[in-house]
Motif scaffolding. Structure first.
Motif, mmCIF file in Angstrom:
data_model
loop_
_atom_site.group_PDB
_atom_site.id
_atom_site.type_symbol
_atom_site.label_atom_id
_atom_site.label_comp_id
_atom_site.label_asym_id
_atom_site.label_seq_id
_atom_site.Cartn_x
_atom_site.Cartn_y
_atom_site.Cartn_z
ATOM 1 N N ASP A 69 0.807 -1.221 0.000
ATOM 2 C CA ASP A 69 0.000 0.000 0.000
ATOM 3 C C ASP A 69 0.839 1.270 0.000
ATOM 4 O OD1 ASP A 69 -2.455 -1.384 0.089
ATOM 5 O OD2 ASP A 69 -2.284 -1.635 2.264
ATOM 6 N N SER A 70 2.105 1.162 0.373
ATOM 7 C CA SER A 70 2.949 2.333 0.570
ATOM 8 C C SER A 70 3.962 2.500 -0.552
ATOM 9 C CB SER A 70 3.679 2.217 1.914
ATOM 10 O OG SER A 70 4.750 3.123 2.004
ATOM 11 N N GLU A 71 4.023 3.697 -1.121
ATOM 12 C CA GLU A 71 5.009 3.968 -2.171
ATOM 13 C C GLU A 71 6.442 3.936 -1.634
ATOM 14 O OE1 GLU A 71 5.894 7.149 -5.791
ATOM 15 O OE2 GLU A 71 4.579 7.723 -4.118
ATOM 16 N N PRO A 72 6.740 4.562 -0.474
ATOM 17 C CA PRO A 72 8.108 4.458 0.057
ATOM 18 C C PRO A 72 8.531 3.015 0.307
ATOM 19 C CG PRO A 72 6.931 6.225 1.160
ATOM 20 C CD PRO A 72 5.924 5.484 0.334
ATOM 21 N N LEU A 73 7.611 2.189 0.789
ATOM 22 C CA LEU A 73 7.929 0.783 1.016
ATOM 23 C C LEU A 73 8.221 0.084 -0.313
ATOM 24 C CD1 LEU A 73 8.189 -1.662 2.855
ATOM 25 C CD2 LEU A 73 5.703 -1.969 2.714
ATOM 26 N N ALA A 74 7.421 0.361 -1.327
ATOM 27 C CA ALA A 74 7.650 -0.237 -2.646
ATOM 28 C C ALA A 74 9.002 0.185 -3.205
ATOM 29 C CB ALA A 74 6.527 0.170 -3.599
ATOM 30 N N LEU A 75 9.355 1.446 -3.031
ATOM 31 C CA LEU A 75 10.645 1.931 -3.513
ATOM 32 C C LEU A 75 11.804 1.240 -2.781
ATOM 33 C CD1 LEU A 75 9.860 5.752 -3.810
ATOM 34 C CD2 LEU A 75 10.433 4.209 -5.699
ATOM 35 N N ALA A 76 11.639 1.052 -1.476
ATOM 36 C CA ALA A 76 12.695 0.399 -0.690
ATOM 37 C C ALA A 76 12.861 -1.056 -1.112
ATOM 38 C CB ALA A 76 12.370 0.491 0.796
ATOM 39 N N ARG A 184 -4.904 -3.281 18.153
ATOM 40 C CA ARG A 184 -6.088 -3.453 17.298
ATOM 41 C C ARG A 184 -6.303 -2.262 16.363
ATOM 42 N NH1 ARG A 184 -8.178 -6.219 21.902
ATOM 43 N NH2 ARG A 184 -8.694 -8.380 21.367
ATOM 44 N N SER A 185 -5.663 -1.153 16.654
ATOM 45 C CA SER A 185 -5.805 0.020 15.785
ATOM 46 C C SER A 185 -4.981 -0.114 14.508
ATOM 47 C CB SER A 185 -5.378 1.291 16.537
ATOM 48 O OG SER A 185 -3.986 1.281 16.802
ATOM 49 N N HIS A 186 -4.183 -1.186 14.408
ATOM 50 C CA HIS A 186 -3.335 -1.403 13.238
ATOM 51 C C HIS A 186 -3.892 -2.519 12.359
ATOM 52 C CE1 HIS A 186 -0.605 0.640 16.054
ATOM 53 N NE2 HIS A 186 0.023 1.073 14.978
ATOM 54 N N THR A 187 -3.479 -2.511 11.116
ATOM 55 C CA THR A 187 -3.928 -3.529 10.167
ATOM 56 C C THR A 187 -3.171 -4.840 10.414
ATOM 57 O OG1 THR A 187 -2.255 -2.941 8.514
ATOM 58 C CG2 THR A 187 -4.369 -1.754 8.431
ATOM 59 N N LEU A 188 -3.668 -5.911 9.819
ATOM 60 C CA LEU A 188 -2.999 -7.204 9.941
ATOM 61 C C LEU A 188 -1.595 -7.148 9.352
ATOM 62 C CD1 LEU A 188 -3.012 -10.208 10.663
ATOM 63 C CD2 LEU A 188 -4.151 -10.665 8.479
ATOM 64 N N ASP A 189 -1.448 -6.469 8.206
ATOM 65 C CA ASP A 189 -0.120 -6.336 7.595
ATOM 66 C C ASP A 189 0.860 -5.690 8.570
ATOM 67 O OD1 ASP A 189 -1.052 -7.454 5.305
ATOM 68 O OD2 ASP A 189 -1.016 -5.636 4.093
ATOM 69 N N THR A 190 0.424 -4.614 9.224
ATOM 70 C CA THR A 190 1.285 -3.905 10.162
ATOM 71 C C THR A 190 1.629 -4.765 11.363
ATOM 72 O OG1 THR A 190 0.183 -1.853 9.491
ATOM 73 C CG2 THR A 190 1.551 -1.748 11.441
ATOM 74 N N LEU A 191 0.684 -5.566 11.822
ATOM 75 C CA LEU A 191 0.928 -6.429 12.983
ATOM 76 C C LEU A 191 2.014 -7.473 12.700
ATOM 77 C CD1 LEU A 191 -2.647 -6.997 14.460
ATOM 78 C CD2 LEU A 191 -0.829 -5.503 15.303
ATOM 79 N N HIS A 192 2.137 -7.885 11.445
ATOM 80 C CA HIS A 192 3.243 -8.782 11.104
ATOM 81 C C HIS A 192 4.585 -8.084 11.375
ATOM 82 C CE1 HIS A 192 1.441 -12.373 9.330
ATOM 83 N NE2 HIS A 192 0.521 -11.599 8.787
ATOM 84 N N GLY A 193 4.629 -6.780 11.125
ATOM 85 C CA GLY A 193 5.844 -6.022 11.428
ATOM 86 C C GLY A 193 6.096 -5.942 12.924
ATOM 87 N N ILE A 260 6.558 -0.973 9.494
ATOM 88 C CA ILE A 260 5.407 -0.557 10.315
ATOM 89 C C ILE A 260 5.029 0.885 10.015
ATOM 90 C CG2 ILE A 260 4.665 -0.061 12.685
ATOM 91 C CD1 ILE A 260 6.432 -2.485 13.527
ATOM 92 N N HIS A 261 6.007 1.770 9.957
ATOM 93 C CA HIS A 261 5.723 3.182 9.713
ATOM 94 C C HIS A 261 5.109 3.392 8.335
ATOM 95 C CE1 HIS A 261 8.772 4.756 12.925
ATOM 96 N NE2 HIS A 261 7.689 4.214 13.453
ATOM 97 N N CYS A 262 5.625 2.692 7.334
ATOM 98 C CA CYS A 262 5.082 2.826 5.978
ATOM 99 C C CYS A 262 3.627 2.371 5.928
ATOM 100 C CB CYS A 262 5.918 2.008 4.991
ATOM 101 S SG CYS A 262 7.519 2.729 4.587
ATOM 102 N N ASN A 263 3.331 1.229 6.540
ATOM 103 C CA ASN A 263 1.966 0.708 6.524
ATOM 104 C C ASN A 263 1.025 1.534 7.380
ATOM 105 O OD1 ASN A 263 1.585 -1.958 4.967
ATOM 106 N ND2 ASN A 263 3.536 -2.268 5.996
ATOM 107 N N SER A 264 1.513 2.036 8.503
ATOM 108 C CA SER A 264 0.675 2.840 9.395
ATOM 109 C C SER A 264 0.303 4.153 8.733
ATOM 110 C CB SER A 264 1.402 3.104 10.713
ATOM 111 O OG SER A 264 1.668 1.901 11.396
#
Length: 283
Positions: A69-76, A184-193, A260-264
Motif C-alpha cells: 500500500d505504501s510507495e516508500p515501502l515499494a521503492l525500498a 487493534r488500531s493497526h492492520t494485519l499487515d502492520t501487525l506482522h511487522g 510498520i511506519h510505511c503501513n501505518s
C-alpha cells in the motif's frame, strides 16, 4: 566498560541486511540464483504499488502479485532487488521477506492471533527481569531499563513492574487491555511487522519504544542484549561473531520499524480519505 561499549557501538553504526532465520517470516535456504533481470521499477495499479523486474511483475512465494500500500515501502523493496549483484541473495532482502509473509500469511494468522501472541510475550518481557546476583549489572539495568519502563507505563497507561528474582513480573490486567487496544488500531499487515520487531528484541516494551521513536534501533538492540554485553565486557568479544550478530539484529529491527511506519502512514491516509468521502456524502 559497558558504557564505553555502548557509546562506541552507537557512534559506529553499520547497517547489515543479512537475515537470520525466524519463524515469523519466510525462510530461504536455497542457493543464490543468478540475477535474471536488468532493471527494477514500481507501478501503481488498483490503489496498490507493484514491483516489476524488466516489465515482469514480482510475485510472492505462493504466486500472488506482490503488492503493497505504501510507495516508500515499494521503492525500498525495489531497491533491495536492484542492489543484488550477479546473484540474488534472498536472505539479505529483509523487507521483501517481511512483505511476502504479510501478503501470503503462510500460517493463516488473524489479528487476534498476533495480538494474543504479543500479549503473552509481554508477560515475560526481557527488560522486566533484573539480575540482583550481579550488583554491577543490576545497577546498569536500573540505570538504562528503568527510563524505558517508565516511558512505556506513561505512554500506554499501564503499570508494569520489574522483578528482581525468578518470580514473574507484575503484569496487571489493565496493561493487557491497553496494549491490546493499541494493537487493534493497526492492520494485519502492520501487525506482522510488530511481531517481527518483538521477536527480534524478545521485548514488547523495547519494540514499542523503538517504533514510537523514543529510542533508536541500535540502542534498542543494545538494551535487549544488556546482560550479554555486560558479560562480553568482562570476557571479551569475538568481533566477527558478536559484532555481526548485533548488526544483524539492528538491520532486522530497522526493517521492521520502517515497514510498520510505511503501513501505518498509508492506513492513516486511506482512513482520512474515506472520512472525507463520507462527510461529502452527508452534505
Amino acid at each position: 566498560m559497558i558504557r564505553n561499549l555502548i557509546k562506541s557501538s552507537l557512534s559506529n553504526r553499520i547497517f547489515s541486511t543479512q537475515l537470520c532465520s525466524n519463524l515469523t517470516i519466510y525462510r530461504f535456504y536455497s542457493a543464490p540464483i543468478k540475477r535474471f533481470y536488468k532493471n527494477t521499477s514500481i507501478l501503481y495499479a488498483d490503489k496498490k504499488y507493484e514491483i516489476t523486474l524488466d516489465q515482469r511483475k514480482l510475485k510472492t512465494p505462493k504466486g500472488s502479485i506482490f503488492q503493497v500500500d505504501s510507495e516508500p515501502l515499494a521503492l525500498a523493496i525495489a531497491t533491495e532487488w536492484n542492489s543484488q549483484q550477479k546473484t540474488i541473495e534472498r536472505s539479505r532482502m529483509i523487507l521483501t521477506s517481511l512483505a511476502n509473509t504479510a501478503i501470503d500469511n503462510p500460517n493463516n494468522y488473524s489479528k487476534e492471533d498476533i495480538i494474543n501472541y504479543l500479549l503473552s510475550f509481554a508477560e515475560t518481557d526481557t527488560i522486566l527481569f533484573y539480575n540482583q546476583a550481579e550488583p554491577d549489572l543490576y545497577k546498569l539495568q536500573n540505570e538504562l531499563w528503568n527510563p524505558i519502563i517508565d516511558w512505556f507505563n506513561k505512554r500506554y497507561h499501564t503499570d508494569l513492574q520489574k522483578t528482581d528474582d525468578i518470580s514473574p513480573p507484575n503484569f496487571p490486567a489493565n496493561a493487557k487491555m491497553e496494549i491490546s487496544k493499541y494493537l487493534r488500531s493497526h492492520t494485519l499487515d502492520t501487525l506482522h511487522g510488530f511481531q517481527f520487531a518483538v521477536d527480534t528484541l524478545k521485548s514488547v516494551v523495547l519494540a514499542f519504544a523503538c517504533i514510537d521513536r523514543f529510542i533508536t534501533p541500535d540502542k534498542a538492540v543494545l538494551l535487549s542484549r544488556l546482560e550479554e554485553e555486560y558479560q562480553l565486557g568482562h570476557w571479551g568479544r569475538v568481533e566477527w561473531a558478536h559484532d555481526l550478530s548485533q548488526q544483524d539484529l539492528q538491520a532486522r529491527l530497522s526493517a521492521a520499524v520502517f515497514y510498520i511506519h510505511c503501513n501505518s502512514f498509508s492506513h492513516f491516509v486511506q482512513s482520512k480519505d474515506v472520512s472525507r468521502v463520507s462527510e461529502a456524502a452527508v452534505f
